[in-house]
Design a protein around this motif. Structure first.
Motif, mmCIF file in Angstrom:
data_model
loop_
_atom_site.group_PDB
_atom_site.id
_atom_site.type_symbol
_atom_site.label_atom_id
_atom_site.label_comp_id
_atom_site.label_asym_id
_atom_site.label_seq_id
_atom_site.Cartn_x
_atom_site.Cartn_y
_atom_site.Cartn_z
ATOM 1 N N MET A 276 45.602 45.563 37.512
ATOM 2 C CA MET A 276 44.702 44.499 37.048
ATOM 3 C C MET A 276 45.510 43.438 36.300
ATOM 4 S SD MET A 276 41.321 44.732 34.573
ATOM 5 C CE MET A 276 42.248 45.245 33.128
ATOM 6 N N THR A 277 45.384 42.201 36.744
ATOM 7 C CA THR A 277 46.086 41.098 36.107
ATOM 8 C C THR A 277 45.412 40.743 34.782
ATOM 9 O OG1 THR A 277 46.656 40.205 38.278
ATOM 10 C CG2 THR A 277 46.894 38.742 36.384
ATOM 11 N N ILE A 278 46.219 40.638 33.736
ATOM 12 C CA ILE A 278 45.685 40.270 32.421
ATOM 13 C C ILE A 278 45.546 38.754 32.356
ATOM 14 C CG2 ILE A 278 46.068 40.372 29.940
ATOM 15 C CD1 ILE A 278 47.672 42.892 30.368
ATOM 16 N N ARG A 279 44.355 38.277 32.103
ATOM 17 C CA ARG A 279 44.076 36.846 32.183
ATOM 18 C C ARG A 279 43.966 36.143 30.836
ATOM 19 N NH1 ARG A 279 39.122 36.974 36.613
ATOM 20 N NH2 ARG A 279 40.258 37.994 38.327
ATOM 21 N N PHE A 280 43.453 36.856 29.811
ATOM 22 C CA PHE A 280 43.093 36.130 28.586
ATOM 23 C C PHE A 280 44.289 35.514 27.852
ATOM 24 C CE2 PHE A 280 43.956 40.278 26.674
ATOM 25 C CZ PHE A 280 44.486 39.964 25.441
ATOM 26 N N PRO A 281 45.489 36.146 27.811
ATOM 27 C CA PRO A 281 46.592 35.479 27.111
ATOM 28 C C PRO A 281 46.975 34.154 27.760
ATOM 29 C CG PRO A 281 47.082 37.806 27.460
ATOM 30 C CD PRO A 281 45.899 37.468 28.307
ATOM 31 N N ARG A 282 46.954 34.133 29.086
ATOM 32 C CA ARG A 282 47.316 32.911 29.803
ATOM 33 C C ARG A 282 46.309 31.801 29.530
ATOM 34 N NH1 ARG A 282 47.983 32.283 36.408
ATOM 35 N NH2 ARG A 282 48.549 30.063 36.396
#
Length: 267
Positions: free
Chosen positions: A1-7
């Motif tokens: 699962m790609t972590i999106r929130f930091p980006r």
């Protein structure tokens, strides 16, 4: 699962910073003392709580009993800083989107950064309170423990948890207007169900495991360990706390992203 929130937060970091700065300065704009209120407010509450619990109820803080009211005040204040950071984010979350209808109507505006702005503003007030705490420690103990440098890592789960909670409640607040009343009650209950006015060790043994299920209890106890007791934080807390809070943050961010498409229709 790609972590999106930091980006998402990093790409809009400049906008997030400017909005947080505007929010902090706007709170005190026009007042005579300005930003000084960010120091005076926690000091006033600290004085009241310390007087009531240490003088009226004669409460003492275990290992720091020989320090009297001042030792009690330092421990109490450390707990209050953590709790107030969470409480400020939680109390604003239900109306975070509702209070900014102009942003909702702007298709290009990244609504998800409003949570970051809220946490950033609360974080500023927490940092000012930490300065006050450091001064109190210097007076009470004539020094600061070197373990103070661990505090940023101890607070990573707290910051991520506040972000996750804000995203969920901000999204729900658009569709369920009663959520604000519910959050207010929960925050009030958590103040006394968290080890703010007492250490976990003061509870009977059968109740201690139950209290430690409260995530704020873990953060408060670890904060006191590094900023007052001079002990290193527990590695299990740093690793498990950060992973769990990060996962909660990612899931909350995705929930917010899916629900925000309907914000304009509801508002």
């Amino acid at each position: 699962m790609t972590i999106r929130f930091p980006r998402a937060l990093w790409q809009n970091r400049e906008l997030c910073w400017r909005l947080a700065e505007r929010e902090v300065l706007g709170r005190y704009r026009g007042s005579l003392l300005g930003l000084a209120w960010s120091f005076l407010t926690p000091l006033a509450m600290l004085a009241v709580y310390t007087f009531v619990f240490s003088q009226v109820f004669k409460a003492r803080w275990g290992t720091l009993e020989n320090q009297g009211p001042l030792g009690f005040a330092v421990n109490l204040f450390a707990g209050l800083i953590v709790f107030n950071l969470f409480a400020e984010c939680a109390n604003r979350a239900p109306t975070l989107v509702l209070a900014n209808p102009s942003y909702v109507k702007k298709i290009v505006f990244p609504l998800e950064i409003l949570a970051g702005v809220s946490v950033g503003s609360a974080g500023f007030h927490a940092l000012t309170s930490l300065v006050v705490l450091a001064i109190f420690e210097l007076i009470a103990f004539r020094g600061l423990p070197y373990t103070f440098i661990w505090l940023p890592l101890v607070w990573v789960p707290l910051i991520l948890g506040c972000l996750a909670f804000t995203w969920v409640i901000a999204a729900l607040g658009v569709f369920l207007r009663d959520i604000g009343q519910l959050v207010g009650v929960i925050v009030s209950m958590l103040m006394f169900l968290s080890p703010v006015f007492f250490p976990v060790s003061a509870l009977p043994l059968q109740w201690q495991p139950i209290l430690t299920l409260n995530p704020l209890a873990q953060v408060i106890e670890q904060t006191r360990m590094v900023v007052i007791a001079g002990e290193h934080p527990q590695a299990s807390y740093l690793i498990a706390g950060t992973l769990i809070a990060g996962l909660a943050c990612e899931l909350s961010f995705r929930l917010f992203q899916k629900t925000k498409r309907a914000f304009a229709d509801v508002m």
